[in-house]
Design a protein around this motif. Structure first.
Motif, PDB file in Angstrom:
ATOM      1  N   LEU A   4     -21.772  42.460   7.567  1.00  0.00           N
ATOM      2  CA  LEU A   4     -22.821  43.450   7.780  1.00  0.00           C
ATOM      3  C   LEU A   4     -23.518  43.715   6.460  1.00  0.00           C
ATOM      4  O   LEU A   4     -22.880  43.866   5.421  1.00  0.00           O
ATOM      5  CB  LEU A   4     -22.227  44.765   8.296  1.00  0.00           C
ATOM      6  CG  LEU A   4     -21.971  44.887   9.791  1.00  0.00           C
ATOM      7  CD1 LEU A   4     -21.305  46.218  10.073  1.00  0.00           C
ATOM      8  CD2 LEU A   4     -23.257  44.780  10.572  1.00  0.00           C
ATOM      9  N   ASP A   8     -28.715  45.928   7.855  1.00  0.00           N
ATOM     10  CA  ASP A   8     -28.242  46.074   9.232  1.00  0.00           C
ATOM     11  C   ASP A   8     -27.967  47.540   9.558  1.00  0.00           C
ATOM     12  O   ASP A   8     -28.356  48.039  10.621  1.00  0.00           O
ATOM     13  CB  ASP A   8     -26.965  45.256   9.449  1.00  0.00           C
ATOM     14  CG  ASP A   8     -27.210  43.761   9.370  1.00  0.00           C
ATOM     15  OD1 ASP A   8     -28.330  43.330   9.724  1.00  0.00           O
ATOM     16  OD2 ASP A   8     -26.288  43.038   8.961  1.00  0.00           O
ATOM     17  N   GLY A  11     -31.108  49.567   9.802  1.00  0.00           N
ATOM     18  CA  GLY A  11     -31.785  49.301  11.056  1.00  0.00           C
ATOM     19  C   GLY A  11     -31.197  50.123  12.194  1.00  0.00           C
ATOM     20  O   GLY A  11     -31.932  50.674  13.015  1.00  0.00           O
ATOM     21  N   LEU A  12     -29.860  50.213  12.246  1.00  0.00           N
ATOM     22  CA  LEU A  12     -29.199  51.013  13.279  1.00  0.00           C
ATOM     23  C   LEU A  12     -29.556  52.493  13.134  1.00  0.00           C
ATOM     24  O   LEU A  12     -29.825  53.189  14.127  1.00  0.00           O
ATOM     25  CB  LEU A  12     -27.682  50.829  13.202  1.00  0.00           C
ATOM     26  CG  LEU A  12     -27.136  49.462  13.594  1.00  0.00           C
ATOM     27  CD1 LEU A  12     -25.627  49.408  13.322  1.00  0.00           C
ATOM     28  CD2 LEU A  12     -27.399  49.161  15.061  1.00  0.00           C
ATOM     29  N   LEU A  73     -23.052  52.548  18.150  1.00  0.00           N
ATOM     30  CA  LEU A  73     -24.162  51.806  17.549  1.00  0.00           C
ATOM     31  C   LEU A  73     -23.708  50.436  17.059  1.00  0.00           C
ATOM     32  O   LEU A  73     -24.379  49.423  17.270  1.00  0.00           O
ATOM     33  CB  LEU A  73     -24.759  52.608  16.386  1.00  0.00           C
ATOM     34  CG  LEU A  73     -25.550  53.874  16.752  1.00  0.00           C
ATOM     35  CD1 LEU A  73     -25.960  54.618  15.485  1.00  0.00           C
ATOM     36  CD2 LEU A  73     -26.782  53.526  17.567  1.00  0.00           C
ATOM     37  N   LEU A  74     -22.547  50.404  16.404  1.00  0.00           N
ATOM     38  CA  LEU A  74     -22.026  49.132  15.906  1.00  0.00           C
ATOM     39  C   LEU A  74     -21.694  48.185  17.050  1.00  0.00           C
ATOM     40  O   LEU A  74     -21.783  46.961  16.906  1.00  0.00           O
ATOM     41  CB  LEU A  74     -20.785  49.383  15.046  1.00  0.00           C
ATOM     42  CG  LEU A  74     -21.059  49.994  13.669  1.00  0.00           C
ATOM     43  CD1 LEU A  74     -19.762  50.488  13.033  1.00  0.00           C
ATOM     44  CD2 LEU A  74     -21.732  48.979  12.740  1.00  0.00           C
ATOM     45  N   THR A  76     -23.357  47.501  19.477  1.00  0.00           N
ATOM     46  CA  THR A  76     -24.528  46.746  19.936  1.00  0.00           C
ATOM     47  C   THR A  76     -24.745  45.472  19.127  1.00  0.00           C
ATOM     48  O   THR A  76     -25.517  44.597  19.542  1.00  0.00           O
ATOM     49  CB  THR A  76     -25.797  47.621  19.840  1.00  0.00           C
ATOM     50  OG1 THR A  76     -26.037  47.964  18.456  1.00  0.00           O
ATOM     51  CG2 THR A  76     -25.635  48.890  20.654  1.00  0.00           C
ATOM     52  N   ILE A  77     -24.060  45.351  17.951  1.00  0.00           N
ATOM     53  CA  ILE A  77     -24.251  44.151  17.124  1.00  0.00           C
ATOM     54  C   ILE A  77     -22.938  43.510  16.697  1.00  0.00           C
ATOM     55  O   ILE A  77     -22.948  42.420  16.118  1.00  0.00           O
ATOM     56  CB  ILE A  77     -25.080  44.477  15.860  1.00  0.00           C
ATOM     57  CG1 ILE A  77     -24.359  45.528  14.995  1.00  0.00           C
ATOM     58  CG2 ILE A  77     -26.481  44.945  16.228  1.00  0.00           C
ATOM     59  CD1 ILE A  77     -25.031  45.792  13.665  1.00  0.00           C
ATOM     60  N   LEU A  78     -21.780  44.185  16.977  1.00  0.00           N
ATOM     61  CA  LEU A  78     -20.480  43.629  16.577  1.00  0.00           C
ATOM     62  C   LEU A  78     -19.569  43.481  17.784  1.00  0.00           C
ATOM     63  O   LEU A  78     -19.609  44.307  18.704  1.00  0.00           O
ATOM     64  CB  LEU A  78     -19.796  44.536  15.543  1.00  0.00           C
ATOM     65  CG  LEU A  78     -20.457  44.650  14.164  1.00  0.00           C
ATOM     66  CD1 LEU A  78     -19.670  45.628  13.302  1.00  0.00           C
ATOM     67  CD2 LEU A  78     -20.527  43.295  13.480  1.00  0.00           C
ATOM     68  N   ARG A  88     -19.353  50.216   5.038  1.00  0.00           N
ATOM     69  CA  ARG A  88     -20.460  50.184   5.977  1.00  0.00           C
ATOM     70  C   ARG A  88     -20.339  51.271   7.047  1.00  0.00           C
ATOM     71  O   ARG A  88     -21.326  51.880   7.462  1.00  0.00           O
ATOM     72  CB  ARG A  88     -20.550  48.800   6.649  1.00  0.00           C
ATOM     73  CG  ARG A  88     -20.883  47.667   5.704  1.00  0.00           C
ATOM     74  CD  ARG A  88     -22.185  47.877   4.989  1.00  0.00           C
ATOM     75  NE  ARG A  88     -22.530  46.770   4.117  1.00  0.00           N
ATOM     76  CZ  ARG A  88     -23.175  46.902   2.971  1.00  0.00           C
ATOM     77  NH1 ARG A  88     -23.549  48.110   2.557  1.00  0.00           N
ATOM     78  NH2 ARG A  88     -23.458  45.851   2.235  1.00  0.00           N
TER      79      ARG A  88
END
Length: 498
Positions: A4, A8, A11-12, A73-74, A76-78, A88
């Motif tokens: 990350l 990134d 952006g979140l 939120l994480l 959605t990308i992890l 992070r």
């Protein structure tokens, strides 16, 4: 797991802020049209919310609700959760709090009509503009955000503070609602509150250290942190737990009545031992021996100085500390009702002197039934009370307001010390015991219940109470003058010096 980057995370956070700001634009359009909406109350809540967020940011304290939002939120990308201790994750939690703070500031500005203050000021969100219009009938727009625990708690507090609560009750309720938002999560949809949430509030109240609800906000300590650090330590008293839990239930009941909850969850959930609160903590009247000790003490027979009233001396100060206990014993009035009396509240009608117990901008009463007329007992008149009621202003100007804004604050603390100094303080008796003495004295002379309720400011729910105007002043005067007490020491009227 892919690495990350800071970009990134930013952006979140920015996406989260845009979504929150869009909801605020909706609220700024919808709230003023709600008949329950209180502008000052809502803005006040947002200001307090900003201060709370600033404290959390300063102490790097991430509430459970913020950590849950970060994981969502994480997600959605992890593919899997990020360790909470990682840099992070900490960065994301901080960003969420900054977004919440900036969003609260902008919403407060919009509700106040200060749209020139509605542009983001936090450097992280500089240049972000959300222009989506609020929902308009007939347009195909996104449905308005669903009510959350935080939004309905704000409406509840603003409504009750305006119509029902005194300042102290509003402050207590505010602390309870803040606890609920921390324990349950302020973003939880109000309609999804369930029995597990009610049990979580009960368990939190049963584990918090004493005074946490009043002091912890200044220390940046979350409820979960306070509970974890209080292993085996003292907790809130059973009476306080019961009071706060009852306030939380009132919020749930109001939410149901207003249509935000389909039903009140966890109606069978109780504070352990709450059934014993009334029985174990009910105050008792002062005994004959205690009354003898109080009114035969140096406060009435002569004391050293205005500050030292429990030791014998030549001075008798006929001020508030002298009169308030006597008035309580011979009128049944509450401490606060007596101390806030104005000289103009001592009135006479048809030759009968009485206290006009009323409410104004500088006076508070427990309930509407507390508004009443209380004839002044002949003993108080013989002791010279009416000589005190001359001029203008407050009847007892020597008793100053406390830090909480109530005249009874400082006097209550003084009475506790004085009662201990003269040896009458017990766990079963307080200043309120005088009110119990008065009620017992009315019963001893067979005072009709409707007269007793009128004198004490108790609501009369009997069906017949809705007819007529209640007992006359002369009827109440006859009843109150029949009251007598089995102790000998009565302070003599101090004659003026020649």
């Amino acid at each position: 797991m892919p690495d990350l980057t800071s970009e990134d995370i930013h952006g979140l956070i920015k996406g989260y802020f845009k979504h929150a700001l869009s909801q605020s634009i909706e609220l700024a359009h919808i709230l003023p049209r709600d008949h329950r909406y209180d502008q000052a109350g809502e803005i006040g809540y947002l200001v307090n919310r900003m201060q709370e967020l600033e404290t959390q940011l300063a102490h790097r304290s991430w509430p459970v609700s913020v950590q849950s939002e970060a994981h969502a939120l994480l997600g959605t990308i992890l593919p899997r959760k990020l360790a909470p201790a990682s840099e992070r994750f900490q960065q994301l939690c901080q960003g969420i709090l900054r977004a919440d703070h900036e969003n609260a500031r902008i919403l407060a500005a919009m509700l106040a009509g200060n749209y020139h203050e509605a542009a983001p000021k936090d450097p992280m969100f500089a240049g972000i503009v959300v222009t989506d219009p609020p929902a308009v009938a007939g347009d195909e727009t996104v449905a308005p955000p669903e009510p959350t625990l935080a939004s309905i708690a704000a409406l509840f507090h603003a409504y009750k503070a305006k119509h029902d609560w005194v300042k102290k009750t509003a402050a207590d309720a505010g602390r309870v609602l803040s606890l609920a938002k921390s324990i349950i999560g302020e973003k939880k949809l109000i309609k999804k509150l369930d029995i597990e949430d009610v049990k979580a509030m009960r368990d939190a109240l049963g584990s918090l250290p004493p005074n946490y609800m009043k002091l912890a906000a200044n220390k940046g300590i979350s409820p979960k942190e306070a509970i974890a650090a209080n292993t085996g330590g003292p907790v809130l008293s059973l009476k306080t737990q019961d009071k706060y839990f009852t306030m939380f239930r009132q919020f749930l009941i109001w939410s149901n009545q207003e249509g935000y909850l389909d039903k009140v969850p966890g109606q069978g959930v109780k504070i352990a031992g709450s059934a014993n609160v009334d029985a174990g903590e009910k105050r008792k009247p002062y005994s004959k021996e205690q009354l003898q000790a109080i009114f035969g003490s140096p406060l009435y027979t002569g004391h050293q100085s205005e500050k030292v009233r429990h030791k014998p001396g030549a001075l008798i100060s006929r001020d508030g500390k002298f009169w308030v206990p006597l008035i309580a014993l011979y009128s049944g009035m509450r401490m606060g009702e007596i101390i806030q009396l104005l000289i103009s509240d001592t009135k006479t009608q048809d030759g009968i002197a009485y206290f006009d117990v009323s409410k104004d901008e500088d006076k508070t009463l427990k309930s509407q039934s507390s508004v009443r007329r209380v004839p002044i007992h002949k003993v108080l008149i013989d002791l010279g009370l009416l000589d005190q009621a001359k001029g203008s202003g407050r009847l007892f100007p020597d008793i100053e307001k406390g830090k909480d804004g109530y005249y009874s604050h400082n006097f209550s603390k003084w009475w506790g010390r004085f009662a201990r100094q003269i040896g009458v303080r017990t766990k079963d008796t307080t200043f309120h015991s005088f009110r119990h003495n008065f009620k017992d004295a009315l019963q001893a002379v067979e005072t009709p219940e409707y007269v007793s309720k009128a004198l004490m400011g108790h609501a009369n729910n009997d069906v017949h109470a809705g007819y007529g105007t209640g007992p006359t002043l002369s009827v109440m005067k006859k009843a109150i003058d029949r009251i007598d007490y089995p102790f000998e020491a009565v302070p003599a009227k101090q004659e003026p010096e020649p």
